[in-house]
Design an enzyme around this catalytic site. Structure first.
Site, PDB file in Angstrom:
ATOM      1  N   THR A 134       0.823  -1.207   0.000  1.00 45.52           N
ATOM      2  CA  THR A 134       0.000   0.000   0.000  1.00 45.52           C
ATOM      3  C   THR A 134       0.864   1.267   0.000  1.00 45.52           C
ATOM      4  O   THR A 134       2.014   1.233   0.448  1.00 45.52           O
ATOM      5  CB  THR A 134      -0.891   0.003   1.269  1.00 45.52           C
ATOM      6  OG1 THR A 134      -1.439   1.295   1.462  1.00 45.52           O
ATOM      7  CG2 THR A 134      -0.098  -0.358   2.522  1.00 45.52           C
ATOM      8  N   ASP A 135       0.262   2.368  -0.453  1.00 48.33           N
ATOM      9  CA  ASP A 135       0.982   3.655  -0.395  1.00 48.33           C
ATOM     10  C   ASP A 135       1.113   4.158   1.041  1.00 48.33           C
ATOM     11  O   ASP A 135       1.905   5.062   1.319  1.00 48.33           O
ATOM     12  CB  ASP A 135       0.279   4.715  -1.262  1.00 48.33           C
ATOM     13  CG  ASP A 135      -1.168   4.997  -0.878  1.00 48.33           C
ATOM     14  OD1 ASP A 135      -1.693   4.323   0.039  1.00 48.33           O
ATOM     15  OD2 ASP A 135      -1.776   5.889  -1.489  1.00 48.33           O
ATOM     16  N   GLU A 136       0.339   3.544   1.974  1.00 38.41           N
ATOM     17  CA  GLU A 136       0.313   4.062   3.351  1.00 38.41           C
ATOM     18  C   GLU A 136       1.655   3.875   4.060  1.00 38.41           C
ATOM     19  O   GLU A 136       1.925   4.535   5.063  1.00 38.41           O
ATOM     20  CB  GLU A 136      -0.838   3.421   4.137  1.00 38.41           C
ATOM     21  CG  GLU A 136      -2.158   3.626   3.413  1.00 38.41           C
ATOM     22  CD  GLU A 136      -3.419   3.313   4.206  1.00 38.41           C
ATOM     23  OE1 GLU A 136      -3.368   3.326   5.441  1.00 38.41           O
ATOM     24  OE2 GLU A 136      -4.449   3.061   3.560  1.00 38.41           O
ATOM     25  N   TYR A 182      -1.600  -0.610  10.997  1.00 33.28           N
ATOM     26  CA  TYR A 182      -1.763  -1.264   9.691  1.00 33.28           C
ATOM     27  C   TYR A 182      -0.562  -0.970   8.792  1.00 33.28           C
ATOM     28  O   TYR A 182       0.091  -1.886   8.271  1.00 33.28           O
ATOM     29  CB  TYR A 182      -3.059  -0.785   9.011  1.00 33.28           C
ATOM     30  CG  TYR A 182      -3.133  -1.088   7.525  1.00 33.28           C
ATOM     31  CD1 TYR A 182      -3.156  -2.407   7.067  1.00 33.28           C
ATOM     32  CD2 TYR A 182      -3.158  -0.052   6.580  1.00 33.28           C
ATOM     33  CE1 TYR A 182      -3.201  -2.694   5.702  1.00 33.28           C
ATOM     34  CE2 TYR A 182      -3.207  -0.337   5.216  1.00 33.28           C
ATOM     35  CZ  TYR A 182      -3.229  -1.648   4.780  1.00 33.28           C
ATOM     36  OH  TYR A 182      -3.274  -1.925   3.433  1.00 33.28           O
ATOM     37  N   ALA A 184       2.339   0.178   9.532  1.00 31.28           N
ATOM     38  CA  ALA A 184       3.603  -0.314  10.104  1.00 31.28           C
ATOM     39  C   ALA A 184       3.769  -1.804   9.796  1.00 31.28           C
ATOM     40  O   ALA A 184       4.869  -2.266   9.462  1.00 31.28           O
ATOM     41  CB  ALA A 184       3.625  -0.065  11.609  1.00 31.28           C
ATOM     42  N   LYS A 186       2.399  -3.431   7.255  1.00 28.15           N
ATOM     43  CA  LYS A 186       2.651  -3.596   5.813  1.00 28.15           C
ATOM     44  C   LYS A 186       4.089  -3.210   5.481  1.00 28.15           C
ATOM     45  O   LYS A 186       4.750  -3.861   4.669  1.00 28.15           O
ATOM     46  CB  LYS A 186       1.662  -2.755   4.979  1.00 28.15           C
ATOM     47  CG  LYS A 186       0.217  -3.217   5.004  1.00 28.15           C
ATOM     48  CD  LYS A 186      -0.011  -4.597   4.395  1.00 28.15           C
ATOM     49  CE  LYS A 186       0.188  -4.643   2.899  1.00 28.15           C
ATOM     50  NZ  LYS A 186      -0.216  -5.964   2.335  1.00 28.15           N
TER      51      LYS A 186
END
Ligand code: NAD
Ligand code: TYD
Length: 376
Positions: A134-136, A182, A184, A186
């Site tokens: 993810t981009d997060e 989440y 962290a 990923k």
């Protein structure tokens, strides 16, 4: 000929990936490995479940012996790894589950693939371990232009307003700065995947995609939840002031990118996936209300009164904006669906698939699951 394990294939994005691969490659065998958490729903795959090149295996990715045996038994040549806990709000309440599934589960998949592939005479030749992220993981960008500026980049997916809300974008070389449990988890899984390339020579690829929208998304996420609530005239809980910005991509365009990158992406590379389509939450919420009202024959905007501002999410990232120019340049990927068309298609889908939604929201979903598999 390939035998590919897709993990998390009963979830939102995974079901689109499985459908695309099963239909496009009748010569491949596609094995969907999913333990069916609350987010896994085999109804998402009804249309392809009887295809001869498809197999569903109910298994937990953390169950290393089972995954390893499956790889040997099926002579797996590729892994497309999507299984994860995916909802930020849940990660704030229960970070342990996120570390377990996203970190340890990914490690279990990597180790099983490593041991199996290293046992073969040809070892890693012709193999691929593709991790969907993810981009997060990049953290949050500044929101320097709250009213929006003309975006310097656009794609076919960009909305008609073409706004960017800051000068900076997430590029592949950025340092990871995850904020939520989440993201962290990923980020940690991404590091493990790259470590398996650097340490053991495993042919890995990582991609980081922006927020997806489209059919079959679990109605805890903004877009399906709000469509459902508008239809039933329930309150729409807007976190904070609704000014956070997300970059939205139609899920089938993500699935097409995954297919392309699995086949043509360069080993050890990272590709960002996104369509240059930034939206403030509150603007997207107004668009959802206007469109649902119109499609249901209500006065457009009459449900604006459902908007309810609630306490902000803890650590709520302000702005995500993906720079996907590397993927466009190196592999020629281009999203196909313009945002305003995609959102209308999505809303129509949810309104036309009430049974799918009602099944999940009424408890029927749990009842069916318990009859089939026992309690979760
Ligand atoms: P989802 O929550 O809809 O689906 C996750 C699937 O994984 C479910 O079918 C669930 O049953 C399965 N799963 C969970 N834990 C498992 C375990 N221990 N063993 C086996 N299966 C398990 O998620 P999604 O939105 O489709 O996201 C899929 C992937 O894409 C995730 O890795 C996510 O981080 C990533 N991603 C999502 C988005 C998005 O906007 N949704 C954007 C970028 C990246
Ligand atoms: P979400 O769909 O949970 O995706 P993510 O947190 O991974 O970006 O949320 C999208 C945006 O919508 C995010 O800024 C949080 C906000 N949001 C609300 O305002 N209310 C809600 O009920 C939900 C679920 C999200």
């Amino acid at each position: 000929m390939q035998t590919i394990i897709v993990t998390g294939g009963a979830g939102f994005i995974g079901s689109h990936v499985v459908r695309l691969l099963v239909n496009k490659y009748p010569q491949y065998k596609i094995i969907n490995v999913d333990c069916l958490t609350y987010a896994g729903n085999l109804a998402n795959l009804k249309d392809i479940e009887d295809k001869p090149n498809y197999r569903f295996v109910k298994a937990n990715i953390c169950d290393f012996p089972t995954i390893y045996r499956l790889m040997q038994e099926e002579k797996v040549t590729g892994v497309i790894h999507l299984a994860a806990e995916s909802h930020v709000d849940r990660s704030i309440k229960d970070p342990f589950t996120f570390a377990q599934t996203n970190v340890m589960g990914t490690l279990s998949m990597l180790q099983a693939a490593k041991l199996y592939w290293e046992s073969l005479p040809e070892q890693y030749e012709g193999k691929r371990f593709y991790h969907i992220s993810t981009d997060e993981v990049y953290g949050a960008l500044e929101l320097t232009h709250p009213e929006g500026i003309e975006s310097p980049f656009t794609t076919k997916a960009s909305s008609a307003h073409h706004h960017a809300y800051g000068e900076r974008f997430f590029t592949e070389d950025l340092k990871y700065m995850p904020h939520s449990p989440y993201s962290a988890s990923k980020a940690s899984s991404d590091h493990f995947v790259r470590a398996f390339h650097d340490t053991y020579g495993m042919p890995t690829i990582v991609t980081n995609c922006s927020n997806n929208y489209g059919p079959y998304q679990f109605p805890e996420k903004l877009i399906p939840l709000f469509i459902h609530n508008i239809r039933h005239r329930k309150p729409l809980p807007v976190y904070g002031k609704g000014e956070n910005v997300r970059d939205w991509l139609y899920v089938e365009d993500h699935a097409r990118a995954i297919d392309l990158i699995f086949h043509e992406g360069k080993v050890a590379e990272t590709y960002n996936i996104g369509g240059f389509n930034e939206w403030k939450n509150i603007d997207i919420i107004h668009l959802l209300i206007e469109t649902v009202d119109r499609l249901l024959g209500r006065t457009p905007g009459e449900d604006n009164s459902l908007i309810t501002y609630v306490t902000d999410r803890a650590g709520h990232d302000l702005r995500y904006a993906i720079d996907s120019r590397k993927l466009q340049r190196d592999l020629g990927w281009e999203p196909s669906l313009q945002f305003e068309e995609g959102i209308e298609r999505t809303i129509r889908w949810y309104l036309d698939h009430q049974a799918w939604m009602d099944n999940i929201t009424s408890g029927e979903y749990e009842k069916y699951y318990e009859e089939m598999y026992g309690k979760r």
